[in-house]
Structures are given as structure tokens and as C-alpha cells.
Design a protein around this motif. Structure first.
Motif, short mmCIF file in Angstrom:
data_model
loop_
_atom_site.label_atom_id
_atom_site.label_comp_id
_atom_site.label_asym_id
_atom_site.label_seq_id
_atom_site.Cartn_x
_atom_site.Cartn_y
_atom_site.Cartn_z
N ILE A 175 30.48 26.44 46.50
CA ILE A 175 31.48 26.81 45.49
C ILE A 175 31.14 28.15 44.87
CG2 ILE A 175 32.37 26.20 43.21
CD1 ILE A 175 32.11 23.25 44.07
N LEU A 176 29.84 28.32 44.57
CA LEU A 176 29.43 29.54 43.90
C LEU A 176 29.76 30.78 44.70
CD1 LEU A 176 25.94 28.61 42.41
CD2 LEU A 176 28.13 28.73 41.27
N PHE A 177 29.63 30.69 46.02
CA PHE A 177 29.79 31.89 46.82
C PHE A 177 31.16 31.99 47.48
CE2 PHE A 177 25.20 31.16 46.68
CZ PHE A 177 24.83 32.35 46.08
N SER A 178 32.09 31.14 47.05
CA SER A 178 33.39 31.14 47.70
C SER A 178 34.39 32.07 47.04
CB SER A 178 33.98 29.74 47.69
OG SER A 178 34.24 29.34 46.37
N CYS A 179 34.08 32.58 45.88
CA CYS A 179 35.10 33.29 45.11
C CYS A 179 35.00 34.79 45.32
CB CYS A 179 34.95 32.99 43.62
SG CYS A 179 33.26 32.77 43.13
N ARG A 180 35.83 35.32 46.16
CA ARG A 180 35.86 36.75 46.40
C ARG A 180 37.25 37.29 46.04
NH1 ARG A 180 32.39 39.30 49.50
NH2 ARG A 180 33.30 41.03 48.40
N PRO A 181 37.41 38.03 44.97
CA PRO A 181 38.72 38.59 44.64
C PRO A 181 39.12 39.64 45.66
CG PRO A 181 37.01 39.48 43.22
CD PRO A 181 36.38 38.41 44.02
N LYS A 182 40.42 39.93 45.71
CA LYS A 182 40.93 40.91 46.67
C LYS A 182 41.25 42.23 45.97
CE LYS A 182 42.95 37.40 49.65
NZ LYS A 182 44.18 36.94 50.31
N PHE A 183 40.25 42.70 45.21
CA PHE A 183 40.47 43.94 44.47
C PHE A 183 40.89 45.07 45.41
CE2 PHE A 183 37.23 42.07 41.48
CZ PHE A 183 38.17 41.73 40.54
N GLU A 239 42.63 45.20 47.92
CA GLU A 239 43.93 45.17 48.54
C GLU A 239 45.04 45.53 47.56
OE1 GLU A 239 44.58 41.51 50.54
OE2 GLU A 239 42.75 41.64 51.72
N ALA A 240 44.72 45.68 46.31
CA ALA A 240 45.75 46.04 45.34
C ALA A 240 46.26 47.45 45.65
CB ALA A 240 45.17 46.00 43.93
N SER A 241 47.51 47.68 45.34
CA SER A 241 48.07 49.00 45.60
C SER A 241 49.04 49.37 44.48
CB SER A 241 48.81 49.01 46.94
OG SER A 241 49.87 48.09 46.92
N TRP A 242 49.25 50.63 44.29
CA TRP A 242 50.19 51.12 43.32
C TRP A 242 50.57 52.55 43.68
CZ3 TRP A 242 45.05 50.43 42.48
CH2 TRP A 242 44.30 51.53 42.11
N MET A 296 39.75 27.16 50.01
CA MET A 296 38.61 27.46 49.17
C MET A 296 39.06 27.91 47.78
SD MET A 296 35.46 27.16 49.18
CE MET A 296 34.93 27.05 50.87
N PHE A 343 37.90 26.49 44.22
CA PHE A 343 37.44 27.39 43.16
C PHE A 343 38.21 27.16 41.87
CE2 PHE A 343 38.26 31.41 40.98
CZ PHE A 343 36.98 31.66 40.54
N PHE A 360 46.12 42.89 40.21
CA PHE A 360 44.98 43.64 40.73
C PHE A 360 44.02 42.69 41.44
CE2 PHE A 360 41.44 46.54 40.71
CZ PHE A 360 42.05 47.78 40.74
N TYR A 361 43.80 41.54 40.81
CA TYR A 361 42.85 40.57 41.36
C TYR A 361 43.35 40.00 42.67
CZ TYR A 361 39.83 36.47 41.51
OH TYR A 361 38.94 35.52 41.90
N GLY A 390 45.37 41.37 44.74
CA GLY A 390 45.67 42.36 45.76
C GLY A 390 47.15 42.61 45.93
N SER A 391 47.94 42.46 44.88
CA SER A 391 49.38 42.66 44.95
C SER A 391 49.73 44.12 44.68
CB SER A 391 50.09 41.78 43.92
OG SER A 391 49.72 40.45 44.09
N PHE A 392 51.01 44.42 44.85
CA PHE A 392 51.49 45.76 44.49
C PHE A 392 51.71 45.83 42.98
CE2 PHE A 392 54.93 48.86 43.80
CZ PHE A 392 54.30 49.98 44.32
N ILE A 393 51.18 46.84 42.37
CA ILE A 393 51.31 47.00 40.92
C ILE A 393 52.51 47.90 40.68
CG2 ILE A 393 50.17 47.83 38.84
CD1 ILE A 393 47.51 47.29 40.30
N LEU A 438 28.58 30.97 37.12
CA LEU A 438 28.63 29.59 37.60
C LEU A 438 27.21 29.09 37.78
CD1 LEU A 438 31.31 30.16 40.38
CD2 LEU A 438 31.72 29.39 38.05
N HIS A 445 25.13 31.82 39.75
CA HIS A 445 25.72 33.02 40.35
C HIS A 445 26.48 33.74 39.24
CE1 HIS A 445 28.05 35.57 43.09
NE2 HIS A 445 29.11 35.24 42.38
#
Lengths: 716, 394
Positions: free
Chosen positions: A16-24, A26-29, B1, B5, B46-47, B49-52, B76, B98
């Protein structure tokens, strides 16, 4: 089993601890970016090399290639040498505050003294009573013993050249005192500072005396003692006995002139001096005013003084934004062994200097330099006041008359912005010197008819003084065939006079004057000179200044009506102008070229739309029409970026010259469809049509071109 | 997952200490993603990964002020406590944790420049002063002792840290000027950039090692509980593959200088080379950095037999995090169900409020508390903050 469960839970926790990876990432503007892309410039030299220039017919513009042969101006005419003024000052007037002390001895203390005898006992026993006082001190006079006076918080030692000690004794006892002998000396010392005898001090009265302290050394710990003292008593007359009545002494040490002292010094100016700073290197030039373009005022200070020195440089005749120059700084104290050496530099730029010396300031402030007169105005001289000061810090420091201060005030690397006055009658010689003469290198055979080329020698005078220009020698050299031709002309035999520039008060603040001699077949061998196709010119030229002024003007004339001026940018330059008429087949000169054009495609999908800005600073006095077209590799047009857009011409001044370029901005809006063409293009076609009136074009004219983009960009 | 989470972070509550003598397994979560200006829908986009889009940007822009803060703190942990018969009156704890940490401060102009572009600054100077961006990811294995004698509780643990990633950008006197019509761009900045080994940035990377301590002391009086808590106070050394950039740059770009207008290719190649050389030279060196520790003072008192009030003040050791005041009111509906209300001010954001519940059933003590629900209730909220704890008495 229980442990197995625990182990399983730990593993799940780790997953659980290592499963959380945000998709920073991939954001676009989308942003609007504005950026320069490319810049370049185009001069007539570039155009001449182009084979598309067609010379035919009688419609003409003239290309004038201007070669500067010689030039001189303020920086070469007036070379200011560094000016240094030194001050060496010892401390002539070291001031110390007056020192005042008061001490007293009461009747009770005196009566308790061992040698007071029975009279003392009577006094003690009758405190508060009315009793007659018997004679005291007969046959053995009374003494007070040594009384300490502690002045060490004010000074430790005073080594005096001179001074006055005022001593006063007030008799507060109810009986007269006689034969009072007073002694004062340094604690632990034997040398007597003061010893005096007062025959009578009446009850309720006082006596005083003043004593010279020449050559005395006075310590901060003093001793005062009444060596002997008697009283005749009051006879049968009873008096009120009050043992708190006192014999009070007041000491004032004043008018001190110390040779040295370790003391608390009051705030005082140790150096306070006006002086004149003559501008050096001016020869017979007489300036009443100048403005400094750049330079430094450098002060080197050497001090043996054991205290911080505050100094100020004040120049009432040096103004910047209407404020006189004041420069302040601090010289650190000497360590008592080595002198303190400090060097300070202050910017001296943009100050306007009144160079008339003390006169104008003394007319306002009175005598400044101590000669009891208002000095007459002079030239080439500014004045300054230098002040060195110590503050009252409350700290005991050691100062001596032989302490010294030495200042060196230097004006260094002075470059003038302008000068008013008289510039002298110097004759300046240039050469023999050889310069490159390259413009004919671009003249291809057949493109010019050299018979139509005319040459003029032109002198442009930006200095407010007339000049007589003499061409002593001018030789054309073709280094390819090593052939040389000397220019000869009757027009040049006696030189030619150029009138002075005139002040306008505008920008620039003067109007240059131009004088030219046209050389042709009738008055010179200029044809042979040019047909030699020189790539080098060798010249010797003399310029004599102020030939219209017969005698050197007086100082008052220079000040009241300055005959000359000179500005940093106002040069006197001699030019050789070669004027070439161009004849075109039509009214338009069209330049067309195609060049490689490839843009990296890696960011194409991140750009959606935008605008190209083609910014053209046209330094030519010719209106132009420009087109930019993108082509594919086969030359097929893909997109017109700029189509028949007009570029404004630069304006001419009264002399027919361009001083400032004119800016035109051509915008091209593109969308995503256009982008495909932009990124696919492999060639760029540039077309410039010059619509020419009959004007002269100088080789220094430039078209500046800059391409910028304002576009929507998607950040990913 | 992601479902796992999400489920985990909702199981949350805050507990100060153990209160029984059984062996216990405890899960804790602390998730804080907050800002005093950036809206939650913006952060979410942003988190995820969407279009802002412009609406998102404009809504946040309306909140901007001179100094803006944005921070995130994900922590955690899982801890096992022995019963107290193992070591006199002390209990031993083992745990793993973590943590991902982000703290940033930025100017109004910086936000506008990054998300709107420099067109808006035509013929103006964008003020980029005071930009700070600090991130850190690390894991720990913790060993500790814990003692509860009824009135006093004392706990101390030592953690061995494994650093995965670290970055720290800080600028001073930074400006960017865009000329009229984009004729030139001038950029100047002073500051530094520290990066841990950029060749391995995964969570499992071992780029640094360090130590930390956690400490708790709590005292109970006849009507109240007082205490102080230190968490994650320590330091890490990132290895010598870390990069240090000293930023002292003044750069002006006027466009590629084309010497020969009719043959630009060579000029373009030359300029690209020059632009490469403008980047500050990186220096490989080990970096010693402090962990973002937290200091908390708390006070808890029963107002009535059924209601409890807790007031706490905490400060995270980061300039993006202001002193945070929390007030929690808990009501005991039954022995096994206790809802709570939270109000607070400070932290990465300003005011915040939330709700929580505590359920004790069988061997479980399960709590949930969302301490800043503005970000969930509406798009205009500024932050999300959750604390959680699950205790399992074994």
C-alpha cells in the motif's frame, strides 16, 4: 499462525505504501509565449553584392560611401590629466573642554583633626551652640591632610602647552582664616602644580587666584592639601557653631592648549580647509564650465590619530541634479604604532563643474580662502572644502599636536561630457596614416560607370569653433597592383574653412555645420585617383582651430560670452564621400532571394496558433514593400507569411541624412493548419521592393530585422 | 491499486497514544495537500494529469497574493507494539513508514508566468523572487519504546531512513523581462538548486541514508491531558551523485543572430551551442539535509461526561507551513461511536474545518477524520487534509 498473520499484514502495508504514484508529469496546460526568434541587419553593402541589382535607364538614386578619414573631438582635444591636491595637516588647535572640580572640608572634619587641639574639642562639643571661638593654630597651624580629586573619568593626562587654573576658596566657617597655604599636585608626584598663600579669608568670604599652567603635566588623579591654616578666633563674641559649615574650593582648568592629552575630547574639526583644484592638461584652453561624463574622485587619507576621523569633501560649484557634491566617509583610527591608510573612491560622473574658481562662491558666502577678499573669477579651476572631524564619543583617547593627517584628493580618469569657454588656437595634425578603403571591392566590373562617380571631401564640424582644414596629402593605393595616385587639386591648396557648430538647446544640443569641396575633372585628378580602384588611402591633414578669432579672449570675455563649446559626441570629422549614381530599369529596385528554411518538428504538436511579428527598423530613407513566402523543396509556394506589407521609410533631417530609423511591425497570424506548412517548408523566399525617390543612400544605413513570435504553447 | 490507496487514506484518525496493554498493530495515515491560494480542483487536475483549462487557472488566479504557499505531506506508517510483559513496563515498537513531502512558496507573477505565459508580461518585468520548491521522499524502519503508567505516557523511537528523492530550488532577486513585441527576454536570478541522483528517481531508489527520532510525552491530570510530540526530526545524507547548481545568472536573448540574412543555417547552429553553455555548471557532491519534522503541543479535556475538547498547535519545519492551530470537539454517542468536529487555522493553508468519527468494536479501534473538507465539498475549496489511524488489538 499468529506470526504468519502479522507477516502478511506487514507485506500488505508495504504494498500500500508504495502504490501511490501521482501523475504530475502528465498534467498539461496552455500558455501564451512571447519570444524573439531571430534578428539580423541589412546594409547597402549587402545589397550591392546581390546580382539582382540592375543598373540601366535614367531613374536614379545615389549611393554615397562615406569614409571617415580623420576625426577628433573632446576626448582627443582635451585630455584631462589626473589632478592631485595634497593636504598635510597637523593638529594645530586641539580643543579640550574646560574642567571644573569642587571639593570641600567641613568644620566638623577640621575640628576632628589631631592637631585641632582644645579648640577642636570645643567646636565639636558646642555644635549648635553660641560660643566664642578661641584662636586656632597658634603656635601650630592646622592642616587638612591630602584630599583626592578624581578626574580620571574625564582625562588621564594633560601635557599642556598652556592653560589657566582658576582657584577659589570660600570660607563657610563662622570665623576668619589666616595664613592659608594651599598646595595642588599630581597624585604620586612631587612636582607642585599650585602652591599659594592667602593671608586672610574672612568668614563668609572668599579669595581666588589664577595660575598659568604652561608646561605642566596634569594627571587625572590630583591631590589638594591645605598645608597650613590659622584663625584668630572670635574673641569674646559668641558665634553659632555648625559642624556642617565647610571650607569649599572651586577649581577650573580652562583655556587648555594641550601638547598631547589622553582625555575625552569634544566634537571638533581638526581640518577645515578650502582649496582650489585646477584642471590640468588644458594648455591654452580656457573653460568656464564643464560637465563630467565619467571619472572618479579618489581620496587617500593617512592618519596617525588614535580616533575615527570623519571627513567631508564639499564642492559647491559641482552640481548634479541641482545638488552640490558632498562626499562623506570615515577614516579608521590609527593603532598607535602604524598610521591608518584609507583610499576612497567616489563616482564623479554627471557633475557640472563651475570652473570660475573662488569668485562666484565667495560672492555668495564671503571670503572662503582666508585672504580677506573676494577673489576674481578665473577659468579651469573648481574649488573644494575638505573637513576632518572627530566626534565626541565619550571614550578616552590619546591625541597629540604632532598627530597628523594627510589627504591626497585626486580627480582621475576624467572624461568630459561638454565644455564651455575658449578652445585655443591649436593646429592639429593627422597622419600620415593609411586607412582601408574597401567599398570599391564590392563594385563588380560593369555594374558601375566610374565616369559618373563623383568625390567630395567633406568636413562635418560638431564643435563650436571654426576650423581651417588643409589636406596636405591624399594618396590612393591599389595594393593589388601596388599602384599609387596622389590627389592634386587647386581647391585644396589653401584649405577650406568650416564654420563653428551652433548651440540649439535641443537634442542634440548643437547643429553641426558641413563644408565640402567637390572634386571633378575640372579641378583635380580625381578620375585617375578613383580609377586606380584603391583599397587604401594615405593622408596627412592639418586642422587649425579658431582662425576667425584674432587674439586670445580675456577671462572675463570667456566667462561672460564663451566663444566656443565642445560636446563629447560633437566631433570634427573629415570624410571622403564617394557618390555613385545608380540607374534602374524601373522605378523599383526588387531584391529576391530564396534561402534554406527548416524548423525542428519536435514541438509542433505543442503549438496551436499564434502570431509572427516581423519588426523592421528601417534606417533607409526609402519606403519598401516586403513579402515572405514559404516554399517546399520543389519551390512550390506553401504559405505567404508576409504579403506586400509596407515598410515605412526613415525620415531625413535638414541635411538630408537619416539619424533615426523608423520601426514597422508586420504581424502574421497563423493557426494549426498554417503550422503544417511552416514545419514542412524547406525554403523561404524573401522579396523586398524598394520604392526609391531621388535620395542619397549612405553606406552606414542599416535595416534591422527581428522576428518574434507570440504563440499558444501547450505545456506537458 | 488506486482504490486500495483511496480506501486506506479514508481509514484515518489521530490518536495520541496507546491505552491498553495488548499487543497492537497500528496503521496511520497523514495526508495533507493544501494551499492558501491554489484551489483543490486545480490541484486535483494537476495530480491526476488532466488538462488545466483557463477556468481552473482563472479561479486560482483570483486567490493569488504576494506570497503564495502550496504544500503536500503524505505520511503512511504501520507500527507493531508488543504487550508490556516483554520488557518490564515498557513496550517495544517496530514500524515502517513512507513519506512524500512537498513545500513551495511562489510569487503571483511566478504563477501567472508558468500557467499563462510571458505574453501577459510584455514590456514588463515578472517578479520571481522568493521561489522555493522543496520535495523529499523517504522511507523508514523504526524501533522504539513506549511506556504508559496511567498518568504519564512516554514514547521514543529511532528511525533508520532510506532517502529516495530530494530536490530543493530556491531563488532570490529573480526577474524575467519580456520586451515589447517580444524583441528580447532578459532573465536574472540568484539561488541554488539541489537534486538527488537524477539517474534513479524511483521510490525504491537508495539515494540517501539518515536517522530520525519521534518523541511523545503526555501527562494526565485529574481533568485534562497535556502533551508534546515530535515527529520525523532528523537528517539525511544524499550520496555524492547528487547535483548542486549555484544559480547566479543574467541572460538576455534577442533572437538568433543571423550574420548573413541570406544564409542563416550556420548561425542557428552556432547559437544553439551558445545556449547550451548558459546552463549553470552542476557540481556533484553529497547533500546533507534535514527532514521536515513536526512539533505539536496539545491539550485535551472532558467538558462533560460525553464530550471532549482537544486543542493543539503544530509547526512543520518549513517556511511554507505556518503555525497551525486545531480545535477538535468529540461527542460520545455510545462507547463505540464518537463523532467529532474540527476547526483550525494555519498550516499550508489558512482556515480549515472537518468532521470525524471514531468506532471501537471488537478488537478494532477505527477512526476517520477529514480535517479540511473544503476541497471535497466544493471546487472552490483550497485543500484536502486527512488524518487516520486504525488500531488492531491482537
Amino acid at each position: 499462525m499468529k506470526h504468519l498473520n502479522l507477516l502478511l499484514i506487514f507485506f500488505v502495508s508495504i504494498l500500500i505504501l508504495f502504490s501511490c504514484r501521482p501523475k504530475f508529469d502528465e498534467a498539461s496546460w496552455e500558455v501564451n509565449a512571447l519570444t524573439p526568434i531571430a534578428q539580423s541587419s541589412l546594409s547597402i553593402q549587402d545589397l550591392l553584392a546581390d546580382s539582382m541589382i540592375n543598373i540601366a535607364g535614367d531613374s536614379s538614386i545615389s549611393l554615397v560611401f562615406q569614409n571617415e578619414i580623420a576625426s577628433y573631438g573632446l576626448d582627443s582635444m582635451i585630455q584631462f590629466r589626473d589632478t592631485t591636491l595634497s593636504y598635510s595637516a597637523s593638529i594645530q588647535n586641539l580643543e579640550l573642554s574646560d574642567q571644573v572640580f569642587t571639593y570641600g572640608i567641613s568644620l566638623g572634619e577640621l575640628a576632628s583633626a589631631p592637631d585641632a587641639g582644645i579648640a577642636g574639642s570645643i567646636i565639636i562639643l558646642n555644635n549648635g551652640n553660641l560660643v566664642p571661638i578661641v584662636p586656632i593654630g597658634d603656635p601650630t597651624p592646622l592642616s587638612t591632610g591630602e584630599i583626592d580629586i578624581d578626574a580620571s573619568s574625564l582625562f588621564q593626562t594633560l601635557d599642556l602647552d598652556s592653560g589657566i587654573l582658576d582657584f577659589e576658596v570660600e570660607n563657610g566657617f563662622p570665623f576668619d582664616l589666616t595664613d592659608v597655604i594651599v598646595l595642588m599636585k599630581n597624585h604620586g608626584g612631587s612636582e607642585v602644580i599650585l602652591q599659594d598663600t592667602f593671608p586672610l579669608i574672612p568668614s563668609g568670604g572668599s579669595v581666588s587666584g589664577s595660575y598659568e599652567l604652561h608646561g605642566q603635566t596634569i594627571s587625572g588623579n590630583l591631590i589638594v592639601q591645605v598645608l597650613e591654616m590659622s584663625s584668630p578666633g572670635t574673641g569674646l563674641t559668641p558665634v553659632l557653631i555648625d559642624t556642617s559649615d565647610a571650607l569649599v574650593s572651586n577649581l577650573v582648568i580652562r583655556d587648555l592648549v594641550p601638547l598631547s592629552a589622553t582625555a575625552i575630547f569634544p566634537e571638533q574639526n581638526l581640518v577645515d580647509k578650502w582649496d582650489r583644484m585646477p584642471m590640468k592638461g588644458l594648455g591654452d584652453i580656457r573653460l568656464s564650465e564643464m560637465k563630467i561624463k565619467s571619472g572618479l574622485l579618489e581620496i587617500e587619507a593617512i592618519s596617525t590619530i588614535n580616533d575615527s576621523m570623519f571627513f567631508e569633501i564639499y564642492m559647491p560649484g559641482a552640481l548634479k541634479d541641482g545638488e552640490p557634491l558632498r562626499m562623506l566617509s570615515t577614516i579608521p583610527p590609527s593603532d598607535g604604532v602604524n598610521a591608518s591608510i584609507s583610499v576612497f573612491q567616489f563616482p564623479f560622473n554627471d557633475y557640472t563643474l563651475d570652473l570660475r574658481g573662488f569668485g562666484p562662491q565667495e560672492a555668495i558666502m564671503g571670503d572662503l580662502n582666508g585672504n580677506n577678499a573676494t577673489d576674481p573669477d578665473t577659468v579651469n579651476t573648481y574649488i573644494q572644502k575638505i573637513t576632518g572631524r572627530i566626534d565626541s564619543t565619550g571614550q578616552i583617547v590619546n591625541l597629540a599636536l604632532n598627530d597628523s593627517l594627510r589627504f591626497k584628493v585626486r580627480a582621475v580618469n576624467i572624461v568630459g561630457e561638454y565644455g564651455l569657454g575658449y578652445l585655443g588656437k591649436d593646429t592639429v595634425h593627422f597622419g600620415p596614416e593609411t586607412i582601408d578603403f574597401e567599398f570599391l571591392n564590392n563594385v563588380t566590373s560593369g555594374s558601375l560607370d566610374l565616369n559618373d562617380v563623383s568625390v567630395s571631401l567633406e568636413v562635418n564640424n560638431g564643435i563650436g569653433a571654426d576650423a581651417l582644414v588643409t589636406i596636405d596629402e591624399l594618396t590612393s593605393t591599389n595594393s593589388t597592383n601596388e599602384n599609387t595616385v596622389n590627389l592634386t587639386s587647386s581647391e585644396l591648396d589653401n584649405g577650406f574653412l568650416v564654420n563653428p557648430a551652433t548651440l540649439t538647446g535641443g537634442t542634440p544640443p548643437y547643429n553641426s555645420t558641413v563644408s565640402a569641396v567637390v572634386l571633378d575633372e575640372s579641378n583635380s585628378n580625381i578620375e585617375a585617383f578613383i580609377e586606380n580602384l584603391p583599397d587604401q588611402l594615405t593622408y596627412t591633414i592639418s586642422i587649425e582651430q579658431n582662425t576667425l578669432i584674432n587674439s586670445t579672449p580675456s577671462i572675463s570675455e570667456v566667462i561672460s560670452n564663451p566663444p566656443n563649446f565642445i560636446y563629447f559626441d560633437g566631433n570634427l570629422s573629415a570624410n571622403m564621400n564617394v557618390e555613385i549614381p545608380l540607374h534602374f530599369a524601373s522605378n523599383q529596385l526588387t531584391l529576391v532571394d530564396t534561402t534554406e528554411f527548416n524548423l525542428a518538428q519536435q514541438n509542433q504538436d505543442q503549438i496551436s496558433s499564434g502570431t509572427f511579428n516581423l519588426i523592421i527598423d528601417n534606417g533607409f530613407p526609402i519606403e519598401a514593400v516586403s513579402s515572405l513566402t514559404l516554399l517546399d523543396e520543389f519551390g512550390t509556394p506553401l504559405l505567404d507569411l508576409v504579403s506586400q506589407e509596407t515598410i515605412a521609410a526613415a525620415e531625413l533631417d535638414q541635411n538630408g541624412l537619416v539619424n533615426n530609423s523608423t520601426q514597422s511591425i508586420i504581424k502574421f497570424t497563423f493557426n494549426s493548419d498554417d503550422l503544417n506548412a511552416i514545419f514542412e517548408a524547406s525554403q523561404l523566399s524573401i522579396q523586398v521592393e524598394l520604392n526609391h525617390p531621388s535620395v542619397k543612400i549612405y553606406d552606414r544605413y542599416i535595416i534591422g530585422i527581428q522576428l518574434t513570435a507570440d504563440f499558444n504553447y501547450t505545456f506537458q | 491499486m488506486r482504490i486500495l490507496f483511496t480506501a486506506f487514506i479514508i481509514i484515518g484518525f489521530q490518536s495520541l497514544a496507546q491505552n491498553d496493554s495488548l499487543a497492537q498493530l497500528q496503521f496511520e495515515s497523514n495526508i495533507d495537500l493544501s494551499s492558501n491560494v491554489v484551489r483543490s480542483d486545480f490541484i486535483r487536475a494537476f495530480y491526476q494529469g488532466s488538462f488545466i483549462d483557463n477556468e481552473l487557472k482563472n479561479n486560482t488566479r483570483s486567490n493569488l497574493r504576494d506570497i503564495n504557499r502550496l504544500g503536500g505531506d503524505l505520511r503512511l506508517s504501520s507500527t507493531f507494539y508488543t504487550n508490556d510483559t516483554l520488557f518490564n513496563d515498557f513496550r517495544i515498537s517496530f514500524g515502517i513508514s513512507h513519506r512524500q513531502f512537498l513545500a513551495s512558496t511562489f510569487s503571483e507573477d511566478f504563477f501567472n508566468l508558468i500557467f499563462y505565459g510571458n505574453s501577459a508580461f510584455e514590456n514588463q518585468e515578472a517578479n520571481l523572487n522568493g521561489l522555493t520548491f522543496r520535495t523529499m521522499t523517504y522511507q523508514s524502519i523504526d524501533f522504539g519504546i513506549y511506556k504508559n503508567n496511567g498518568d504519564d505516557i512516554f514514547a521514543l523511537s529511532l528511525g533508520i531512513l532510506k532517502g529516495s528523492q530530494y530536490s530543493h530550488l530556491h531563488t532570490e532577486d529573480a526577474t524575467l523581462f519580456t520586451g515589447m513585441n517580444g524583441t528580447n527576454i532578459s532573465f536574472s536570478a540568484n539561488g541554488f538548486l539541489n537534486l538527488s541522483d537524477t539517474s534513479n528517481t524511483s521510490v525504491t531508489a537508495l539515494n540517501g541514508t539518515g536517522l530520525k527520532i519521534d518523541f511523545l510525552y503526555q501527562k494526565k491530570t485529574y481533568d485534562a491531558i497535556y502533551g508534546v510530540k515530535l515527529t520525523d526530526v532528523g537528517a539525511m545524507s544524499f550520496n555524492n551523485q547528487s547535483l548542486h547548481y549555484n544559480i547566479d545568472t543574467t541572460y538576455q536573448f534577442n533572437g538568433i543572430e543571423i550574420d548573413n540574412l541570406l544564409s542563416p543555417s550556420d548561425s542557428i547552429l552556432t547559437v544553439e551551442t551558445n545556449v547550451d553553455s548558459l546552463a549553470p555548471q552542476a557540481e556533484n557532491k553529497s547533500l546533507i539535509v534535514s527532514t521536515p519534522g513536526r512539533l505539536t503541543f496539545f491539550f485535551k479535556s472532558e467538558i462533560t461526561k460525553k464530550s471532549t475538547l482537544m486543542v493543539s498547535v503544530d509547526k512543520l519545519f518549513s517556511n511554507a507551513y505556518t503555525m497551525n492551530l486545531n480545535v477538535d470537539y468529540k461527542y460520545k454517542v455510545s462507547e463505540s461511536f464518537k463523532p467529532s468536529v474540527h476547526l483550525g487555522y494555519g498550516g499550508f493553508t489558512n482556515e480549515h474545518f472537518g468532521l470525524g468519527i471514531n468506532i471501537e468494536k471488537y478488537k478494532f479501534d477505527l477512526s476517520l477524520q477529514a480535517r479540511a473538507v473544503q476541497g471535497l465539498i466544493g471546487k472552490g475549496g483550497l485543500n484536502h487534509t486527512f488524518f487516520g489511524q486504525l488500531k488492531w488489538n491482537l
